[in-house]
Write a protein that holds these residues in place. Structure first.
Motif, PDB file in Angstrom:
ATOM      1  N   LYS A 105       0.844  -1.193   0.000  1.00 54.19           N
ATOM      2  CA  LYS A 105       0.000   0.000   0.000  1.00 54.19           C
ATOM      3  C   LYS A 105       0.879   1.243   0.000  1.00 54.19           C
ATOM      4  O   LYS A 105       1.988   1.256   0.551  1.00 54.19           O
ATOM      5  N   LEU A 106       0.361   2.296  -0.572  1.00 56.87           N
ATOM      6  CA  LEU A 106       1.043   3.583  -0.610  1.00 56.87           C
ATOM      7  C   LEU A 106       0.458   4.491   0.466  1.00 56.87           C
ATOM      8  O   LEU A 106      -0.766   4.557   0.623  1.00 56.87           O
ATOM      9  N   TYR A 107       1.316   5.205   1.187  1.00 58.48           N
ATOM     10  CA  TYR A 107       0.778   6.081   2.236  1.00 58.48           C
ATOM     11  C   TYR A 107       1.809   7.111   2.671  1.00 58.48           C
ATOM     12  O   TYR A 107       3.001   7.025   2.346  1.00 58.48           O
ATOM     13  N   ARG A 133      -2.684  15.262  -1.169  1.00 61.69           N
ATOM     14  CA  ARG A 133      -3.061  13.872  -1.407  1.00 61.69           C
ATOM     15  C   ARG A 133      -1.992  13.167  -2.242  1.00 61.69           C
ATOM     16  O   ARG A 133      -1.459  13.746  -3.204  1.00 61.69           O
ATOM     17  N   VAL A 134      -1.682  11.919  -1.899  1.00 63.60           N
ATOM     18  CA  VAL A 134      -0.779  11.091  -2.686  1.00 63.60           C
ATOM     19  C   VAL A 134      -1.599   9.990  -3.368  1.00 63.60           C
ATOM     20  O   VAL A 134      -2.574   9.479  -2.790  1.00 63.60           O
ATOM     21  N   GLN A 135      -1.211   9.632  -4.586  1.00 57.34           N
ATOM     22  CA  GLN A 135      -1.925   8.593  -5.304  1.00 57.34           C
ATOM     23  C   GLN A 135      -1.005   7.939  -6.323  1.00 57.34           C
ATOM     24  O   GLN A 135       0.061   8.465  -6.649  1.00 57.34           O
ATOM     25  N   SER A 136      -1.410   6.788  -6.827  1.00 53.50           N
ATOM     26  CA  SER A 136      -0.642   6.046  -7.825  1.00 53.50           C
ATOM     27  C   SER A 136      -1.606   5.229  -8.667  1.00 53.50           C
ATOM     28  O   SER A 136      -2.656   4.783  -8.185  1.00 53.50           O
ATOM     29  N   THR A 137      -1.246   5.033  -9.917  1.00 50.29           N
ATOM     30  CA  THR A 137      -2.097   4.234 -10.805  1.00 50.29           C
ATOM     31  C   THR A 137      -1.818   2.743 -10.662  1.00 50.29           C
ATOM     32  O   THR A 137      -2.634   1.921 -11.112  1.00 50.29           O
ATOM     33  N   SER A 138      -0.701   2.381 -10.004  1.00 49.20           N
ATOM     34  CA  SER A 138      -0.339   0.966  -9.909  1.00 49.20           C
ATOM     35  C   SER A 138      -0.455   0.381  -8.509  1.00 49.20           C
ATOM     36  O   SER A 138      -0.511  -0.835  -8.345  1.00 49.20           O
ATOM     37  N   ILE A 139      -0.495   1.241  -7.494  1.00 52.75           N
ATOM     38  CA  ILE A 139      -0.567   0.787  -6.104  1.00 52.75           C
ATOM     39  C   ILE A 139      -1.705   1.516  -5.411  1.00 52.75           C
ATOM     40  O   ILE A 139      -1.829   2.734  -5.516  1.00 52.75           O
TER      41      ILE A 139
END
Length: 379
Positions: free
Chosen positions: A32-34, A138-144
């Motif tokens: 997970k990304l955080y 906000r942080v985000q990702s297309t793969s995680i």
């Protein structure tokens, strides 16, 4: 039901349950990304116009390929939800004064942390003293996928007030006549207090015999002169003594629906009690007074020292609200019934002083405003 069919149903149900458990475990083990820290709190003590911070996110576990991440300023609605959840009143930092060195970053294969991105906040000199601002990122990702509740970091900036002028009390007072019919169910008293010397009974504020906040009742043989207490139809006191020659933020709250009362010192709860009272009339008995009780037959009980930021609320302020507004509040705040800043901004003429809310005039025997060598500091 056919016995064999029942067995098949049981086995099928168990298979589905095991599959659900495996999926749940799989979700937990999935990277997970955080944001490692949810809040970054800064006090703008100097006069800098620009501040820069390192922004970075991370993975809960390593992956075998590069992860691309991106950062975006979250909507004001996100901050509104935060304020509602935590009882804060942070203002949204102007996004036009925000600059990211890059909107994207990468987490290299086999690594946990994203490469730093610089977050720059400018025009800080335009922020108002006494207010706290927050910027949700906000942080985000297309793969995680992100870890729930940790995908937004809040950059919280406060520009503290500097109080250099205060009211001096040496047998001085302010008497307040609230509008007829005023009745406080829930309430809050607040004051910044500095004791030059302790008397037997040192009046901060309140209605004698009903609800008064004071330091000591040594003359009555009840409470040592340096112990903070509330007295009246209900009462209790703290255990730790106050010290002379030191500034304190002192607050008394009563939440009538819950029946809970508390005394706070410098934002920390020092004592509390359970009350079942419906409230009180501040105009009853000898009325509402600050600093001493003029003409009281059992003694005027003056405070010898300095006070400022004197506030009365018709609501029970929360611990967070008290901590965040020690040195000042907006005079238009909801529930603020009375506010004497005593920093020289109130107009005092002919024994009458006007409060910062513009509603209630107080009667005074003259409050002298003194200029401090150093600003008020709460330790």
């Amino acid at each position: 039901m056919n016995k064999h069919r029942f067995n098949y149903l049981v086995l099928g149900g168990m298979a589905l349950l095991m599959s659900a458990c495996n999926n749940s475990e799989s979700d937990l083990l999935e990277p997970k990304l955080y944001f490692e820290n949810r809040e970054y709190v800064f006090s703008l003590e100097d006069e800098s116009e620009v501040k820069s911070f390192d922004l970075s996110s991370r993975l809960s576990s390593m992956v075998s390929s590069q992860v691309d991440v991106s950062y975006v300023i979250a909507d004001k609605s996100v901050l509104d939800e935060y304020n509602t959840q935590y009882g804060t009143a942070y203002e949204m930092f102007d996004a036009s004064n925000v600059k990211l060195s890059s909107a994207t970053s990468t987490i290299p294969s086999g690594k946990l942390y994203a490469e730093n991105v610089q977050l720059e906040l400018s025009n800080l000199e335009t922020l108002e003293e006494g207010k706290t601002y927050a910027l949700p990122v906000r942080v985000q990702s297309t793969s995680i996928s992100t870890l729930p509740g940790t995908s937004i970091a809040y950059f919280i900036l406060s520009k503290p007030l500097k109080i250099t002028k205060v009211g001096t009390f040496n047998s001085n007072y302010i008497s307040v006549k609230f509008p007829v019919g005023t009745y406080f169910s829930s309430f809050t008293y607040e004051a910044l207090v500095y004791i030059d010397r302790f008397g037997d009974n040192n009046t901060i504020m309140g209605t004698e015999g009903k609800m008064i906040l004071r330091i000591g009742d040594a003359g009555g043989g009840v409470t040592p002169r340096d112990i903070l207490e509330v007295a009246g139809t209900q009462g209790y006191k703290v255990k730790e003594a106050l010290q002379a020659k030191r500034w304190y933020h002192i607050a008394l709250t009563y939440d009538q629906p819950l029946g809970k009362t508390a005394i706070y010192v410098n934002g920390a709860k020092w004592a509390g009690s359970d009350w079942g009272i419906p409230g009180f009339d501040p105009n009853s008995d000898v009325g509402f007074n600050i600093g001493k009780i003029p003409g009281f037959q059992w003694g005027e009980r003056p405070l010898y020292g300095k006070m400022c930021e004197l506030r009365v609320w018709s609501v029970a302020r929360t611990e967070n609200q008290l901590k965040q507004n020690v040195l000042g509040v907006d005079p238009k705040s909801e529930g603020l019934a009375l506010y004497y800043k005593l920093n020289g901004t109130e107009v005092e003429e002919g024994g009458v002083i006007k409060d910062a809310t513009g509603r209630i005039n107080g009667t005074t025997n003259g409050i002298r405003i003194a200029t401090l060598d150093t600003p008020v500091a709460i330790e």
